[in-house]
Design a protein around this motif. Structure first.
Motif, PDB file in Angstrom:
ATOM      1  N   GLN A  61      -6.685  -4.355   2.260  1.00 32.85           N
ATOM      2  CA  GLN A  61      -5.922  -4.192   3.503  1.00 32.85           C
ATOM      3  C   GLN A  61      -4.622  -3.431   3.264  1.00 32.85           C
ATOM      4  OE1 GLN A  61      -4.830  -7.958   5.327  1.00 32.85           O
ATOM      5  NE2 GLN A  61      -2.990  -7.049   6.228  1.00 32.85           N
ATOM      6  N   ILE A  62      -3.832  -3.854   2.288  1.00 35.83           N
ATOM      7  CA  ILE A  62      -2.510  -3.242   2.123  1.00 35.83           C
ATOM      8  C   ILE A  62      -2.600  -1.866   1.468  1.00 35.83           C
ATOM      9  CG2 ILE A  62      -1.340  -5.469   2.060  1.00 35.83           C
ATOM     10  CD1 ILE A  62      -1.017  -5.142  -0.946  1.00 35.83           C
ATOM     11  N   SER A  63      -3.656  -1.612   0.689  1.00 33.67           N
ATOM     12  CA  SER A  63      -3.764  -0.299   0.053  1.00 33.67           C
ATOM     13  C   SER A  63      -3.866   0.814   1.082  1.00 33.67           C
ATOM     14  CB  SER A  63      -4.969  -0.259  -0.901  1.00 33.67           C
ATOM     15  OG  SER A  63      -6.187  -0.440  -0.199  1.00 33.67           O
ATOM     16  N   GLU A  64      -4.491   0.520   2.218  1.00 32.19           N
ATOM     17  CA  GLU A  64      -4.615   1.539   3.249  1.00 32.19           C
ATOM     18  C   GLU A  64      -3.257   1.925   3.813  1.00 32.19           C
ATOM     19  OE1 GLU A  64      -7.314   3.351   4.051  1.00 32.19           O
ATOM     20  OE2 GLU A  64      -8.011   2.311   2.248  1.00 32.19           O
ATOM     21  N   LYS A  65      -2.345   0.989   3.836  1.00 35.74           N
ATOM     22  CA  LYS A  65      -1.007   1.283   4.338  1.00 35.74           C
ATOM     23  C   LYS A  65      -0.307   2.306   3.440  1.00 35.74           C
ATOM     24  CE  LYS A  65       2.579  -1.295   6.734  1.00 35.74           C
ATOM     25  NZ  LYS A  65       2.980  -2.662   7.129  1.00 35.74           N
ATOM     26  N   PHE A  66      -0.469   2.150   2.131  1.00 41.07           N
ATOM     27  CA  PHE A  66       0.107   3.122   1.199  1.00 41.07           C
ATOM     28  C   PHE A  66      -0.606   4.462   1.307  1.00 41.07           C
ATOM     29  CE2 PHE A  66       1.409  -0.863  -0.912  1.00 41.07           C
ATOM     30  CZ  PHE A  66       2.744  -0.587  -1.164  1.00 41.07           C
ATOM     31  N   ARG A  67      -1.923   4.432   1.375  1.00 40.64           N
ATOM     32  CA  ARG A  67      -2.675   5.691   1.440  1.00 40.64           C
ATOM     33  C   ARG A  67      -2.343   6.472   2.708  1.00 40.64           C
ATOM     34  NH1 ARG A  67      -7.436   2.268  -0.442  1.00 40.64           N
ATOM     35  NH2 ARG A  67      -7.634   2.698  -2.681  1.00 40.64           N
ATOM     36  N   ASN A  68      -2.199   5.784   3.790  1.00 35.72           N
ATOM     37  CA  ASN A  68      -1.866   6.468   5.044  1.00 35.72           C
ATOM     38  C   ASN A  68      -0.493   7.149   4.983  1.00 35.72           C
ATOM     39  OD1 ASN A  68      -4.293   5.703   6.194  1.00 35.72           O
ATOM     40  ND2 ASN A  68      -3.447   3.861   7.166  1.00 35.72           N
ATOM     41  N   ALA A  69       0.348   6.679   4.079  1.00 33.63           N
ATOM     42  CA  ALA A  69       1.670   7.294   3.898  1.00 33.63           C
ATOM     43  C   ALA A  69       1.651   8.366   2.815  1.00 33.63           C
ATOM     44  CB  ALA A  69       2.696   6.218   3.552  1.00 33.63           C
ATOM     45  N   GLY A  70       0.457   8.682   2.297  1.00 35.45           N
ATOM     46  CA  GLY A  70       0.335   9.734   1.281  1.00 35.45           C
ATOM     47  C   GLY A  70       0.566   9.272  -0.139  1.00 35.45           C
ATOM     48  N   ILE A  71       0.535   7.963  -0.370  1.00 31.90           N
ATOM     49  CA  ILE A  71       0.737   7.410  -1.710  1.00 31.90           C
ATOM     50  C   ILE A  71      -0.616   7.047  -2.307  1.00 31.90           C
ATOM     51  CG2 ILE A  71       1.816   5.591  -3.073  1.00 31.90           C
ATOM     52  CD1 ILE A  71       3.821   7.470  -1.796  1.00 31.90           C
ATOM     53  N   ARG A  72      -0.903   7.600  -3.468  1.00 34.67           N
ATOM     54  CA  ARG A  72      -2.153   7.258  -4.153  1.00 34.67           C
ATOM     55  C   ARG A  72      -2.076   5.831  -4.694  1.00 34.67           C
ATOM     56  NH1 ARG A  72      -3.929  11.313  -8.819  1.00 34.67           N
ATOM     57  NH2 ARG A  72      -2.603   9.981 -10.124  1.00 34.67           N
ATOM     58  N   VAL A  73      -3.202   5.115  -4.663  1.00 36.10           N
ATOM     59  CA  VAL A  73      -3.224   3.705  -5.073  1.00 36.10           C
ATOM     60  C   VAL A  73      -4.171   3.532  -6.261  1.00 36.10           C
ATOM     61  CG1 VAL A  73      -3.643   1.329  -4.373  1.00 36.10           C
ATOM     62  CG2 VAL A  73      -2.755   2.980  -2.709  1.00 36.10           C
ATOM     63  N   SER A  74      -3.638   3.017  -7.349  1.00 40.67           N
ATOM     64  CA  SER A  74      -4.433   2.668  -8.521  1.00 40.67           C
ATOM     65  C   SER A  74      -4.257   1.188  -8.817  1.00 40.67           C
ATOM     66  CB  SER A  74      -4.019   3.521  -9.732  1.00 40.67           C
ATOM     67  OG  SER A  74      -4.398   4.878  -9.568  1.00 40.67           O
ATOM     68  N   LEU A  75      -4.907   0.723  -9.868  1.00 43.37           N
ATOM     69  CA  LEU A  75      -4.885  -0.701 -10.223  1.00 43.37           C
ATOM     70  C   LEU A  75      -4.558  -0.859 -11.692  1.00 43.37           C
ATOM     71  CD1 LEU A  75      -5.659  -3.756  -9.530  1.00 43.37           C
ATOM     72  CD2 LEU A  75      -7.888  -3.186 -10.501  1.00 43.37           C
ATOM     73  N   GLN A  76      -3.728  -1.835 -11.998  1.00 48.52           N
ATOM     74  CA  GLN A  76      -3.503  -2.242 -13.371  1.00 48.52           C
ATOM     75  C   GLN A  76      -4.149  -3.604 -13.606  1.00 48.52           C
ATOM     76  OE1 GLN A  76       0.099  -4.044 -14.437  1.00 48.52           O
ATOM     77  NE2 GLN A  76       0.033  -3.464 -16.586  1.00 48.52           N
ATOM     78  N   ILE A  77      -5.024  -3.683 -14.613  1.00 48.17           N
ATOM     79  CA  ILE A  77      -5.547  -4.983 -15.033  1.00 48.17           C
ATOM     80  C   ILE A  77      -4.497  -5.602 -15.951  1.00 48.17           C
ATOM     81  CG2 ILE A  77      -7.359  -6.167 -16.311  1.00 48.17           C
ATOM     82  CD1 ILE A  77      -9.317  -4.041 -15.435  1.00 48.17           C
ATOM     83  N   ASN A  78      -3.867  -6.653 -15.492  1.00 47.98           N
ATOM     84  CA  ASN A  78      -2.706  -7.217 -16.178  1.00 47.98           C
ATOM     85  C   ASN A  78      -3.025  -7.748 -17.571  1.00 47.98           C
ATOM     86  OD1 ASN A  78       0.011  -7.240 -15.374  1.00 47.98           O
ATOM     87  ND2 ASN A  78      -0.455  -8.463 -13.567  1.00 47.98           N
TER      88      ASN A  78
END
Length: 685
Positions: A61-78
């Motif tokens: 859900q929240i990743s789409e908010k970043f993507r819509n603002a032009g921010i690429r979203v990746s993941l870190q496995i902690n």
């Protein structure tokens, strides 16, 4: 190009999260090019799979908010294998619960780490596969594995894994019958073939573990790619970490990213950033060619205003881009210790420096370091251990850099120069194989006395001298008339306040050309060799052509301890002599404590030279000697100075080489600036 690693967003805190994200996006929008990507992170520890899936669904859900603002979203496995016993402070109920019974990691002495796990354990592998699959559901651009994906440093287990299952499997695969104690002895004191087998066994196991996790994510998100966060972890698993990169590439079919790290968590001592930059470069040298994203991490631990300042973060960024980075990642706001209004000041500085960083990034992607290459072996982990050495000492990397980085001398762990010159230190000589030595003997090399003494003791008596270790406390050097010393203003060099061992030499071949000789610092110091009338104290430095074809210059009086301008210029002159002036592409002429970082393309042309003023004040006007620039259009740019043209003179040497003397403006204290001499894009076609 710029990545921010953010905190874990928990679904039960949605209202606060939404407010935070909105404010964060507003700040980024107000500061163009201050951030291009974020890493969302998995829950730290080992919570239940249900909890992971709950967080992963929220990330969708929240990743789409970043993507819509032009921010690429990746993941870190902690965490995967486990960072250490401190992780018990986090939720570990998914594995440490009294009924799951995951396979824990075991040390050579049989100690178990209850919160770090064996990479061959099927229960543990399955848990990590399901975690990766859950988070892949929000389709991150890249999944980054944190730096606990390693065989070392899993407190209280320093090296793994020596559990019963691993030893049994190793014995079966390689037809052995070792107990744990017997295996440890064989790896350290037995035939080197057993050490090779054990290292390959570890690499194969970690490859399989990594591949299985990555493949589980690919099945859910076919376009995902992967990256590795790592630090300098010695050579317990051999040279480099290609087995981990290979697993990620093989699982995804795509290029792999690399985030090297190395501490420097505050800016109390800016020189720590220079030391870290060299560690980052050392790690990057070990990466395979298919790595398509290199972004060092700038870590602020803890991320508070009174730990690392905004200016410190930006200086660190300038420095790592100057050292060859193509992107940058930041761990400076993955806790909400400071208000976003504070971080807005950091983002404003990022925006201001972004044009400079983008220009460096573009050049770094198509160039290599230029300079004196530090001679380092890829096979040092296979050397036999000495009788008095501790077990596993073979893992030492031996990448001593010798010279201080602030001599205005370009130094690198991997030079892109067509005609290379090498620097060999006494420490690095320990790790060289015989093949390494023979290769270096065919090249131009700057060496200290201890390095050739160690090589001579191994049978490489090819330097035309007898070498003797001696205290240099009461000795001084007299520079002798020779090509190396032409134009050197100071006739002598001494270190009367340092009582440390150096080396003196007696020539035994006419192929040796002395550069300087020792003499007593006062009348009370008698000759070291009373019967030698030519050199009663021996010679301190010399050049020699080896039987293998290379020319070496050797300095016995601790060349790497400290130096003067005349001494540094003597080093430059010696290097120019043995490399025919083909290797050193840039020199800073003034006596300023500074790092000099030239970059060359595949045609051996210099495209830029970055300079780091490593002092607390203004440098004053500077002159930079540049050889073989791609263009005679010289300009200067930094994070605070727009591109400005530079004046220069060019002179032709006796050898017919053109040298450019480029004039730079003053650099502020602890700052980075770059001289660009690249052709315009239209000129390259």
């Amino acid at each position: 190009m710029l990545t921010q690693r953010l905190a874990v967003f928990l679904p039960e805190e949605d209202a606060a999260n939404q407010k935070y994200i909105d404010e964060w996006l507003r700040i980024v929008k107000e500061n163009p090019d201050s951030c291009h990507e974020i890493w969302l992170t998995t829950a730290l520890g080992y919570p239940t799979l249900e909890r992971h899936r709950e967080i992963a669904a929220y990330y969708k859900q929240i990743s789409e908010k970043f993507r819509n603002a032009g921010i690429r979203v990746s993941l870190q496995i902690n965490n995967t294998l486990g960072h250490g016993e401190f992780i018990r402070l986090r939720d570990c109920s998914g594995l440490v619960n009294g009924h799951t019974h995951p396979e824990t990691m075991v040390s050579p002495s049989g100690v178990t780490s209850p919160y770090c796990f064996c990479w061959r354990g099927e229960t543990f592998i399955q848990y990590n596969k399901e975690v990766a699959a859950a988070y892949a559901g929000f389709h991150p651009y890249r999944i980054w594995f944190d730096d606990d994906l390693r065989a070392m440093h899993h407190h209280p287990v320093e090296r793994g894994c020596f559990c019963d299952h691993c030893i049994e499997t190793f014995n079966k695969e390689y037809s052995h019958t070792f107990s744990r104690e017997e295996l440890i002895f064989a790896v350290n004191r037995g035939d080197i073939s057993v050490r090779k087998e054990w290292i390959q066994f570890i690499r194969d196991g970690l490859y399989h573990f990594t591949y299985e996790i990555a493949k589980a994510a690919v099945r859910v998100s076919p376009d995902v790619r992967f990256g590795l966060q790592y630090g300098p972890n010695r050579r317990y698993t051999g040279y480099g970490y290609d087995f981990l990169f290979d697993a990620m590439r093989d699982a995804s079919g795509k290029g792999v990213g690399f985030r090297p790290g190395g501490g420097a968590f505050d800016d109390n001592n800016p020189f720590d950033f220079i030391k870290k930059a060299r560690i980052l470069e050392w790690q990057i040298v070990e990466t395979p060619d298919y790595i398509d994203d290199i972004r060092p991490e700038i870590e602020c631990i803890p991320d508070v205003a009174y730990n690392k300042s905004a200016n410190g973060i930006v200086f660190e960024s300038d420095l790592y881009f100057a050292y060859g980075a193509t992107a940058m990642s930041y761990a400076m706001m993955n806790r909400e210790h400071e208000p976003l209004s504070y971080h807005a000041k950091e983002f404003a500085l990022f925006s201001k420096h972004s044009e400079y960083w983008k220009r460096l990034s573009g050049i770094n992607a198509r160039t290599s370091h230029s300079g004196v290459e530090i001679a380092v072996s890829k096979q040092s982990y296979l050397r036999p251990l000495g009788e008095n050495e501790a077990d596993f000492r073979f893992e030492m990397e031996y990448y001593d850099v010798g010279f201080s980085p602030i001599l205005g001398m370009p130094l690198t762990f991997r030079s892109g120069d067509r005609d290379k010159i090498y620097c060999l230190t006494g420490e690095n000589a320990i790790g060289l194989s015989d093949d390494d030595v023979r290769e270096l003997l065919a090249r131009p090399v700057f060496a200290d006395g201890r390095s050739i003494k160690r090589l001579m003791e191994r049978g490489f008596d090819v330097f035309g001298v007898e070498a003797y270790e001696t205290s240099v406390l009461m000795l001084s050097e007299q520079f002798l008339p020779c090509a190396v010393n032409e134009g050197i203003h100071a006739p002598r060099w001494d270190k009367l306040n340092i009582d440390a061992p150096g080396f003196t030499f007696l020539p035994k071949s006419d192929k040796v050309t002395p550069i300087s000789q020792y003499f007593g610092a006062n009348f009370t110091v008698g000759p070291l060799f009373p019967d030698n009338k030519t050199y009663p104290y021996g010679i301190a430095a010399f050049t020699v052509k080896t039987p293998y074809g290379g020319t070496w210059v050797v300095f016995g009086n601790q060349p790497f301890v400290y130096t003067s301008l005349a001494r540094r210029n003597q080093f430059f002159s010696a290097m120019d002599l043995i490399s025919e002036k083909k290797s050193l592409k840039a020199k800073l002429l003034e006596p300023l404590k500074a790092v000099v970082l030239p970059r060359v393309n595949d045609e051996d042309k210099v495209l830029c030279v970055s300079i780091v003023n490593a002092t607390v004040g203004e440098s004053g006007a500077l002159t930079l000697l540049i050889r073989n620039p791609e263009s005679e259009r010289f300009s200067f740019q930094s994070g605070t100075v727009s591109d400005i043209p530079l004046s220069f003179e060019k002179k032709t040497t006796a050898e017919g080489m053109i040298e450019y003397f480029v004039h730079l403006p003053s650099l502020p204290g602890w700052s980075v600036g770059t001289v660009f001499c690249e052709r315009e894009p239209k000129e390259r076609t």
